[in-house]
Design a protein around this motif. Structure first.
Motif, PDB file in Angstrom:
ATOM      1  N   LEU A 150       0.791  -1.048   0.157  1.00 30.35           N
ATOM      2  CA  LEU A 150       0.033   0.034   0.012  1.00 30.35           C
ATOM      3  C   LEU A 150       0.782   1.258  -0.051  1.00 30.35           C
ATOM      4  O   LEU A 150       0.661   2.246  -0.468  1.00 30.35           O
ATOM      5  CB  LEU A 150      -1.172  -0.020   1.322  1.00 30.35           C
ATOM      6  CG  LEU A 150      -2.296  -0.956   1.105  1.00 30.35           C
ATOM      7  CD1 LEU A 150      -2.848  -1.189   2.639  1.00 30.35           C
ATOM      8  CD2 LEU A 150      -3.200  -0.703   0.137  1.00 30.35           C
ATOM      9  N   LYS A 151       1.903   1.069   0.850  1.00 26.62           N
ATOM     10  CA  LYS A 151       2.871   2.355   0.920  1.00 26.62           C
ATOM     11  C   LYS A 151       3.539   2.702  -0.642  1.00 26.62           C
ATOM     12  O   LYS A 151       3.484   3.719  -0.976  1.00 26.62           O
ATOM     13  CB  LYS A 151       3.889   1.966   1.772  1.00 26.62           C
ATOM     14  CG  LYS A 151       3.568   2.299   3.203  1.00 26.62           C
ATOM     15  CD  LYS A 151       4.867   1.748   4.093  1.00 26.62           C
ATOM     16  CE  LYS A 151       4.289   1.446   5.579  1.00 26.62           C
ATOM     17  NZ  LYS A 151       5.334   0.773   6.252  1.00 26.62           N
ATOM     18  N   LEU A 152       3.716   1.470  -1.112  1.00 27.10           N
ATOM     19  CA  LEU A 152       4.499   1.665  -2.481  1.00 27.10           C
ATOM     20  C   LEU A 152       3.551   2.182  -3.618  1.00 27.10           C
ATOM     21  O   LEU A 152       3.976   2.893  -4.347  1.00 27.10           O
ATOM     22  CB  LEU A 152       4.951   0.298  -3.149  1.00 27.10           C
ATOM     23  CG  LEU A 152       6.073  -0.232  -2.782  1.00 27.10           C
ATOM     24  CD1 LEU A 152       6.466  -1.717  -3.032  1.00 27.10           C
ATOM     25  CD2 LEU A 152       7.425   0.745  -3.391  1.00 27.10           C
ATOM     26  N   CYS A 153       2.392   1.857  -3.450  1.00 31.39           N
ATOM     27  CA  CYS A 153       1.404   2.387  -4.584  1.00 31.39           C
ATOM     28  C   CYS A 153       0.472   3.637  -4.344  1.00 31.39           C
ATOM     29  O   CYS A 153      -0.550   3.927  -5.238  1.00 31.39           O
ATOM     30  CB  CYS A 153       0.581   0.971  -5.247  1.00 31.39           C
ATOM     31  SG  CYS A 153      -0.464   0.468  -4.076  1.00 31.39           S
ATOM     32  N   THR A 154       0.689   4.018  -3.280  1.00 29.91           N
ATOM     33  CA  THR A 154      -0.010   5.373  -2.707  1.00 29.91           C
ATOM     34  C   THR A 154      -0.388   6.480  -4.156  1.00 29.91           C
ATOM     35  O   THR A 154      -1.412   7.050  -4.368  1.00 29.91           O
ATOM     36  CB  THR A 154       0.339   6.126  -1.670  1.00 29.91           C
ATOM     37  OG1 THR A 154      -0.036   5.000  -0.808  1.00 29.91           O
ATOM     38  CG2 THR A 154      -0.403   7.388  -1.186  1.00 29.91           C
ATOM     39  N   THR A 155       1.085   6.833  -4.393  1.00 28.73           N
ATOM     40  CA  THR A 155       1.215   7.734  -5.533  1.00 28.73           C
ATOM     41  C   THR A 155       0.377   7.440  -6.987  1.00 28.73           C
ATOM     42  O   THR A 155       0.298   8.440  -7.709  1.00 28.73           O
ATOM     43  CB  THR A 155       2.510   8.386  -5.396  1.00 28.73           C
ATOM     44  OG1 THR A 155       3.424   7.291  -5.998  1.00 28.73           O
ATOM     45  CG2 THR A 155       2.892   9.092  -4.242  1.00 28.73           C
ATOM     46  N   LYS A 156       0.428   6.206  -7.013  1.00 32.46           N
ATOM     47  CA  LYS A 156       0.091   5.789  -8.306  1.00 32.46           C
ATOM     48  C   LYS A 156      -1.540   5.690  -8.360  1.00 32.46           C
ATOM     49  O   LYS A 156      -1.938   5.109  -9.469  1.00 32.46           O
ATOM     50  CB  LYS A 156       0.580   4.650  -8.765  1.00 32.46           C
ATOM     51  CG  LYS A 156       1.868   4.649  -8.836  1.00 32.46           C
ATOM     52  CD  LYS A 156       2.752   3.483  -9.255  1.00 32.46           C
ATOM     53  CE  LYS A 156       4.049   3.117  -9.087  1.00 32.46           C
ATOM     54  NZ  LYS A 156       4.779   3.744  -8.111  1.00 32.46           N
TER      55      LYS A 156
END
Lengths: 139, 318
Positions: free
Chosen positions: B35-41
């Protein structure tokens, strides 16, 4: 951390309209604390395997009273391999002869339950299968 | 994290999507990492919440909508929520049965969730599941709530468009005047409209909406018979209209900002909650105090206050 609730898919495969057994099993497993996805009647092996993949269930349970089990289970096993979910537990129940149960287990079905199996036995067996499977996957 | 997992997610591997949704649902560390990895996407999907009382036809309608949308070329992520048993902790997730034919359609991905103790009509992990679908590149995300009563409106906090499904014959015009669930819809649907009383239900809703003069979006009221595929196209058009309204009014962006903030607040509360619980479970004298509260020998207000003070002192917080 993490919640380890067991997820099970219960479905009926093929042209078989008798779902009382499947509903009783679904209800029993819910009462044992599992989350049961009820897939309902007349499902193709393709639909069952696709659902298991999307929901990432621990167990696929098939109820069969039509006599088509010697076709349905091998096909599901084949599709599970194809889709990369052969690590999931495949089980089921219905009017299946003891020698057929042995044959299907040889093919890769984890366990099968014939008539007269008690609900407690089914619950316990499914729990055992999931816990030993989880250990294997982690190891 | 396993780098191949991320690569396969980006390549839209459904197997990996299913596995990650389960991790997120179970709130595992791998799930959070992802979830942290894909927040900005994220932020591109149109999130549609479908709510209404049990048996109104939510699942059947969701199935019909998804069929149409996938014919139109959209890829869709669906979240179906059903209640957890307060007695066993298990659940029977039976919404999928209304849309099993969609399993063959690779554009539609369906995830069933149990509420696991949440009371607002959703499961606690719903927002996280939506985020994963969004990052996966789903054009449309459909959230079907549990069958609701009057106050389960968490769905409005994570949806762009809320569709309230009702059926004819659930009470008189006073019911439409009440606060709560009746107020949150962007679209009203009277399903099972072939049953008596459908026109009266539409009339009552119309009156309620007409009286709200300050609205910039006037919620449409539609009649459907989901089992006969009636009214589905009109519903799809109105959902599309609402999306256009959100975009032109800039509410689209505003909703996303509010959602981000809400998730941050939820996370803070959750972390705090965890810490307090840890503190309680590792202090024996608190356990004794809780037993006394349970037996009615100590009042819960004083006990809670004292434990909280103890927690603050223990963590050097003034």
């Amino acid at each position: 951390m993490g919640n380890e609730t067991i997820k099970v898919l219960i479905a009926k495969a093929g042209l078989d309209g008798h779902d009382r057994g499947a509903k009783v099993i679904a209800r029993t497993l819910m009462d044992a604390g599992m989350e049961v996805i009820y897939g309902g009647l007349r499902q193709s092996p393709e639909q069952i395997v696709e659902t298991a993949l999307q929901e990432d269930v621990d167990v696929i349970g098939i109820s069969l009273l039509s006599g088509a089990h010697m076709k349905v289970f091998p096909r599901i096993l084949e599709l599970m391999k194809e889709k990369g979910i052969e690590d999931k537990i495949l089980t089921g129940g219905g009017t299946i002869l003891p020698e057929e149960i042995e044959e299907l287990k040889q093919l890769g079905v984890d366990d099968l339950f014939g008539p007269d199996t008690s609900l407690d036995d089914i619950t316990t067996k499914i729990q055992q299968l999931v816990y030993s499977n989880r250990k294997n996957v982690k190891a | 994290m396993d780098q191949s997992l991320l690569t396969r997610f980006q390549q839209k591997d459904p197997l990996v999507l299913g596995k990650l949704l389960r991790e997120v649902e179970n709130q595992t560390s791998l799930g959070y990492e992802f979830l942290k990895l894909c927040t900005t996407k994220t932020g591109n999907s149109h999130v549609i919440g479908i709510t209404g009382p049990p048996g109104a036809g939510k699942s059947t309608l969701v199935g019909e909508l998804c069929k149409k949308w996938s014919e139109m070329g959209y890829s869709i992520g669906v979240v179906l929520i059903d209640p957890t048993s307060p007695f066993s902790g298990g659940a029977l997730l039976g919404d999928r049965i209304r849309m099993m034919e969609l399993a063959k359609n690779s554009g539609v991905f369906i995830k069933s969730l149990a509420t696991r103790g949440s009371l607002g009509g959703l499961a606690a992990s719903t927002a996280d599941i939506v985020q994963i679908y969004d990052a996966f590149g789903k054009d449309i995300i459909v959230i079907e709530t549990v069958g609701v009563g009057q106050v389960e409106f968490d769905v409005m906090n994570i949806s762009d468009t809320v569709v309230l499904i009702n059926v004819p014959g659930l009470g008189d015009s006073i019911q439409t005047l009440k606060g709560g669930i009746m107020e949150i819809a962007d679209l009203y649907v009277i399903n099972q409209a072939d049953r008596p009383g459908a026109d009266e239900s539409v009339r009552d809703l119309n009156m309620m909406i007409r009286e709200k003069k300050q609205l910039t979006w006037k919620p449409p009221i539609l009649k459907t018979v989901a089992t006969n595929h009636e009214g589905i196209e009109e519903l799809i058009n109105e959902i599309e209209n609402h999306k256009a309204y959100l975009k032109t009014s800039n509410l689209w962006n505003k909703k996303r900002e509010e959602r981000n903030l809400k998730r941050f607040n939820t996370q803070i509360n959750q972390l705090f909650h965890q810490k307090i619980n840890e503190f309680i479970s590792t202090n024996n004298h608190i356990e004794n105090s809780i037993v006394r509260v349970k037996e009615g020998k100590e009042d819960p207000f004083t006990a809670a206050h004292q434990i909280f003070e103890g927690f603050l002192t223990d963590h050097n917080i003034k």
